[in-house]
Design a protein around this motif. Structure first.
Motif, PDB file in Angstrom:
ATOM      1  N   GLN A  48     114.521 118.923  37.190  1.00 17.29           N
ATOM      2  CA  GLN A  48     114.288 117.624  38.251  1.00 17.29           C
ATOM      3  C   GLN A  48     115.149 116.772  38.354  1.00 17.29           C
ATOM      4  O   GLN A  48     116.022 116.705  37.758  1.00 17.29           O
ATOM      5  CB  GLN A  48     113.163 116.927  37.206  1.00 17.29           C
ATOM      6  N   VAL A  49     115.571 116.351  39.497  1.00 19.37           N
ATOM      7  CA  VAL A  49     116.511 115.579  40.091  1.00 19.37           C
ATOM      8  C   VAL A  49     116.247 114.047  39.510  1.00 19.37           C
ATOM      9  O   VAL A  49     114.995 113.636  39.674  1.00 19.37           O
ATOM     10  CB  VAL A  49     116.553 115.439  41.577  1.00 19.37           C
ATOM     11  N   PRO A  50     117.198 113.248  39.023  1.00 22.42           N
ATOM     12  CA  PRO A  50     116.994 112.067  38.626  1.00 22.42           C
ATOM     13  C   PRO A  50     116.989 111.149  39.698  1.00 22.42           C
ATOM     14  O   PRO A  50     117.598 111.540  40.738  1.00 22.42           O
ATOM     15  CB  PRO A  50     118.221 111.495  37.727  1.00 22.42           C
ATOM     16  N   LEU A  51     116.197 110.069  39.819  1.00 23.95           N
ATOM     17  CA  LEU A  51     116.031 109.280  40.995  1.00 23.95           C
ATOM     18  C   LEU A  51     116.243 107.809  40.697  1.00 23.95           C
ATOM     19  O   LEU A  51     115.603 107.272  39.802  1.00 23.95           O
ATOM     20  CB  LEU A  51     114.413 109.301  41.458  1.00 23.95           C
ATOM     21  N   SER A  52     117.103 107.166  41.605  1.00 22.21           N
ATOM     22  CA  SER A  52     117.179 105.765  41.656  1.00 22.21           C
ATOM     23  C   SER A  52     116.269 105.060  42.372  1.00 22.21           C
ATOM     24  O   SER A  52     116.467 105.455  44.061  1.00 22.21           O
ATOM     25  CB  SER A  52     118.882 105.420  41.969  1.00 22.21           C
ATOM     26  N   VAL A  53     115.712 104.085  42.269  1.00 22.29           N
ATOM     27  CA  VAL A  53     114.840 103.187  43.300  1.00 22.29           C
ATOM     28  C   VAL A  53     115.542 101.963  43.277  1.00 22.29           C
ATOM     29  O   VAL A  53     115.856 101.263  42.524  1.00 22.29           O
ATOM     30  CB  VAL A  53     113.423 102.919  42.522  1.00 22.29           C
ATOM     31  N   VAL A  54     115.791 101.774  44.658  1.00 19.64           N
ATOM     32  CA  VAL A  54     116.868 100.766  45.152  1.00 19.64           C
ATOM     33  C   VAL A  54     116.307  99.622  46.058  1.00 19.64           C
ATOM     34  O   VAL A  54     115.448 100.230  47.014  1.00 19.64           O
ATOM     35  CB  VAL A  54     117.978 101.228  45.889  1.00 19.64           C
ATOM     36  N   ILE A  55     116.264  98.444  45.712  1.00 21.57           N
ATOM     37  CA  ILE A  55     115.394  97.313  46.539  1.00 21.57           C
ATOM     38  C   ILE A  55     116.690  96.192  46.890  1.00 21.57           C
ATOM     39  O   ILE A  55     117.178  95.703  45.803  1.00 21.57           O
ATOM     40  CB  ILE A  55     114.428  96.758  45.599  1.00 21.57           C
ATOM     41  N   ILE A  56     116.594  95.592  47.793  1.00 19.68           N
ATOM     42  CA  ILE A  56     117.229  94.420  48.280  1.00 19.68           C
ATOM     43  C   ILE A  56     116.218  93.399  48.033  1.00 19.68           C
ATOM     44  O   ILE A  56     115.260  93.372  48.530  1.00 19.68           O
ATOM     45  CB  ILE A  56     118.019  94.636  49.416  1.00 19.68           C
ATOM     46  N   THR A  57     116.763  92.158  47.671  1.00 19.85           N
ATOM     47  CA  THR A  57     115.971  90.973  47.783  1.00 19.85           C
ATOM     48  C   THR A  57     116.691  89.702  48.026  1.00 19.85           C
ATOM     49  O   THR A  57     117.778  89.722  48.067  1.00 19.85           O
ATOM     50  CB  THR A  57     115.408  90.768  46.184  1.00 19.85           C
ATOM     51  N   PHE A  58     115.832  88.731  48.533  1.00 24.79           N
ATOM     52  CA  PHE A  58     116.017  87.382  48.486  1.00 24.79           C
ATOM     53  C   PHE A  58     114.848  86.563  48.312  1.00 24.79           C
ATOM     54  O   PHE A  58     113.909  86.743  49.432  1.00 24.79           O
ATOM     55  CB  PHE A  58     117.035  86.982  49.842  1.00 24.79           C
ATOM     56  N   ASN A  59     114.575  85.703  47.435  1.00 24.12           N
ATOM     57  CA  ASN A  59     113.502  84.815  47.055  1.00 24.12           C
ATOM     58  C   ASN A  59     112.215  85.689  47.397  1.00 24.12           C
ATOM     59  O   ASN A  59     111.315  85.585  48.055  1.00 24.12           O
ATOM     60  CB  ASN A  59     113.626  83.794  48.297  1.00 24.12           C
ATOM     61  N   GLU A  60     112.133  86.769  46.476  1.00 28.57           N
ATOM     62  CA  GLU A  60     110.854  87.538  46.419  1.00 28.57           C
ATOM     63  C   GLU A  60     110.019  87.468  45.185  1.00 28.57           C
ATOM     64  O   GLU A  60     109.445  88.502  44.888  1.00 28.57           O
ATOM     65  CB  GLU A  60     111.214  88.962  46.763  1.00 28.57           C
ATOM     66  N   GLU A  61     109.979  86.246  44.495  1.00 27.33           N
ATOM     67  CA  GLU A  61     109.455  86.194  43.423  1.00 27.33           C
ATOM     68  C   GLU A  61     107.753  86.442  43.495  1.00 27.33           C
ATOM     69  O   GLU A  61     107.261  86.826  42.436  1.00 27.33           O
ATOM     70  CB  GLU A  61     109.604  84.864  42.681  1.00 27.33           C
ATOM     71  N   ALA A  62     107.173  86.272  44.761  1.00 25.05           N
ATOM     72  CA  ALA A  62     105.648  86.716  44.816  1.00 25.05           C
ATOM     73  C   ALA A  62     105.645  88.145  45.046  1.00 25.05           C
ATOM     74  O   ALA A  62     104.495  88.490  44.834  1.00 25.05           O
ATOM     75  CB  ALA A  62     105.466  85.996  46.106  1.00 25.05           C
ATOM     76  N   ASN A  63     106.792  89.058  45.244  1.00 24.60           N
ATOM     77  CA  ASN A  63     106.199  90.293  45.558  1.00 24.60           C
ATOM     78  C   ASN A  63     107.044  91.304  44.611  1.00 24.60           C
ATOM     79  O   ASN A  63     106.547  92.113  44.139  1.00 24.60           O
ATOM     80  CB  ASN A  63     106.780  90.790  47.080  1.00 24.60           C
ATOM     81  N   ILE A  64     108.167  90.838  43.958  1.00 25.23           N
ATOM     82  CA  ILE A  64     108.868  92.104  43.407  1.00 25.23           C
ATOM     83  C   ILE A  64     108.207  92.388  41.981  1.00 25.23           C
ATOM     84  O   ILE A  64     108.806  93.720  41.638  1.00 25.23           O
ATOM     85  CB  ILE A  64     110.419  91.407  42.931  1.00 25.23           C
ATOM     86  N   ALA A  65     107.548  91.742  41.454  1.00 20.75           N
ATOM     87  CA  ALA A  65     107.017  92.495  40.045  1.00 20.75           C
ATOM     88  C   ALA A  65     105.988  93.399  40.458  1.00 20.75           C
ATOM     89  O   ALA A  65     106.162  94.736  40.032  1.00 20.75           O
ATOM     90  CB  ALA A  65     106.335  91.157  39.302  1.00 20.75           C
ATOM     91  N   ARG A  66     105.163  93.205  41.609  1.00 20.45           N
ATOM     92  CA  ARG A  66     104.093  94.237  41.926  1.00 20.45           C
ATOM     93  C   ARG A  66     105.108  95.779  42.551  1.00 20.45           C
ATOM     94  O   ARG A  66     104.652  96.785  42.105  1.00 20.45           O
ATOM     95  CB  ARG A  66     103.432  93.599  42.983  1.00 20.45           C
ATOM     96  N   CYS A  67     106.127  95.410  43.165  1.00 21.55           N
ATOM     97  CA  CYS A  67     106.847  96.649  43.756  1.00 21.55           C
ATOM     98  C   CYS A  67     107.278  97.380  42.551  1.00 21.55           C
ATOM     99  O   CYS A  67     107.427  98.739  42.501  1.00 21.55           O
ATOM    100  CB  CYS A  67     107.808  95.945  44.801  1.00 21.55           C
ATOM    101  N   LEU A  68     107.980  96.580  41.717  1.00 20.95           N
ATOM    102  CA  LEU A  68     108.814  97.271  40.454  1.00 20.95           C
ATOM    103  C   LEU A  68     107.843  97.880  39.578  1.00 20.95           C
ATOM    104  O   LEU A  68     108.230  99.134  39.133  1.00 20.95           O
ATOM    105  CB  LEU A  68     109.610  96.256  39.473  1.00 20.95           C
ATOM    106  N   GLU A  69     106.692  97.265  39.279  1.00 25.02           N
ATOM    107  CA  GLU A  69     105.633  98.087  38.270  1.00 25.02           C
ATOM    108  C   GLU A  69     105.281  99.166  39.023  1.00 25.02           C
ATOM    109  O   GLU A  69     105.000 100.357  38.327  1.00 25.02           O
ATOM    110  CB  GLU A  69     104.576  97.110  37.944  1.00 25.02           C
ATOM    111  N   ALA A  70     105.201  99.198  40.322  1.00 31.00           N
ATOM    112  CA  ALA A  70     104.550 100.370  40.941  1.00 31.00           C
ATOM    113  C   ALA A  70     105.620 101.564  40.927  1.00 31.00           C
ATOM    114  O   ALA A  70     105.452 102.787  40.931  1.00 31.00           O
ATOM    115  CB  ALA A  70     103.853 100.292  42.352  1.00 31.00           C
ATOM    116  N   ALA A  71     106.852 101.191  41.040  1.00 29.28           N
ATOM    117  CA  ALA A  71     108.025 102.123  41.213  1.00 29.28           C
ATOM    118  C   ALA A  71     108.328 102.821  40.143  1.00 29.28           C
ATOM    119  O   ALA A  71     109.036 103.820  39.815  1.00 29.28           O
ATOM    120  CB  ALA A  71     109.242 101.429  42.222  1.00 29.28           C
TER     121      ALA A  71
END
Length: 254
Positions: free
Chosen positions: A3-26
């Motif tokens: 199995q290949v290891p996978l990096s999940v990469v996200i760019i952000t700026f003032n995303e406190e309303a969204n980022i937790a939901r994104c990270l937890e699902a990923a």
């Protein structure tokens, strides 16, 4: 093949309303969570670190530059790039795990299902809105000028494969937010046209192109089936076409 290891990469700026939901699902598909933040002034960085992401601060130089920089920071060559307002569904996570176990080709496309002011939009050209987001970074790079960045595979690479399942895209919470973003993006789009050497703006571009944008999205692409969301999207999108060329014409006249 392991199995290949996978990096999940996200760019952000003032995303406190969204980022937790994104990270937890990923997290279930990620061997590494990487967030490249352009010096947020809210709680984005704190939330990311609490959820186990490695955070790198980097000044924003443009969407293409930021995403190429973020991709380069990953520890692994296989990368899943997400926006902070996107969430992987369970079906898509299963598909990504299957791709990791049996990687084929250079990359995979993901379908995006957008939530607009609380409604899921499935028409008007907004779905499935497939994007190449899961890729081997050695075989391509992010391209574009100022807007509409896209990941491009090298010329000799095979066509990316589609994955089953959706990325849930939480776009606009209100019409006001849509209009504010439209004003910003049309300014960038006008700048991009200028950089590409466009100087002349015709009456066709100011009148007929916006009209066609509305007709195409609302009628030909069945946007009317999405009710108020479809109507709002079609009208504001048409207005955006006018604004883009109006701003270019104003800049040219100046």
């Amino acid at each position: 093949m392991p199995q290949v290891p996978l990096s999940v990469v996200i760019i952000t700026f003032n995303e406190e309303a969204n980022i937790a939901r994104c990270l937890e699902a990923a997290r279930p598909v990620a061997d590494e969570l990487v967030v490249v933040d352009s010096f947020s002034t809210d709680q984005t960085v704190v939330i990311c670190r609490q959820l186990g992401a490695r955070v790198i601060q980097h000044a924003f130089e443009g969407y293409v530059e930021q995403k190429n920089y973020a991709t380069a920071q990953a520890q692994h060559h296989h990368v899943l790039q997400l926006d902070a307002d996107e969430v992987l569904t369970e079906e898509l996570r299963y598909s990504i795990q299957a791709a990791k176990a049996n990687w084929q080709g250079a990359g995979y496309t993901l379908a995006r299902l957008t939530n607009y002011c609380g409604s899921w939009v499935r028409h008007g050209g907004w779905y499935p809105d497939r994007k190449l987001r899961l890729y081997d970074r050695r075989l391509g790079r992010w391209e574009g000028l100022l807007l509409h960045e896209r990941y491009e595979l090298a010329a000799n690479q095979p066509t990316p494969l589609p994955l089953a399942g959706d990325v849930l895209h939480y776009s606009y919470n209100s019409v006001e937010q849509h209009v504010q973003q439209l004003n910003r993006f049309t300014s960038i789009a006008a700048d991009e046209l200028w950089l590409r050497g466009r100087r002349d703006v015709s009456i066709f571009q100011l009148l007929l192109k916006p009209w066609w944008k509305f007709v195409h999205g609302y009628f030909l692409r069945l946007g009317f089936l999405d009710g108020f969301a479809g109507l709002s999207i079609a009208v504001i999108s048409a207005w955006g076409v006018f604004l883009k060329f109006a701003k270019l014409k104003t800049r040219t006249a100046a």
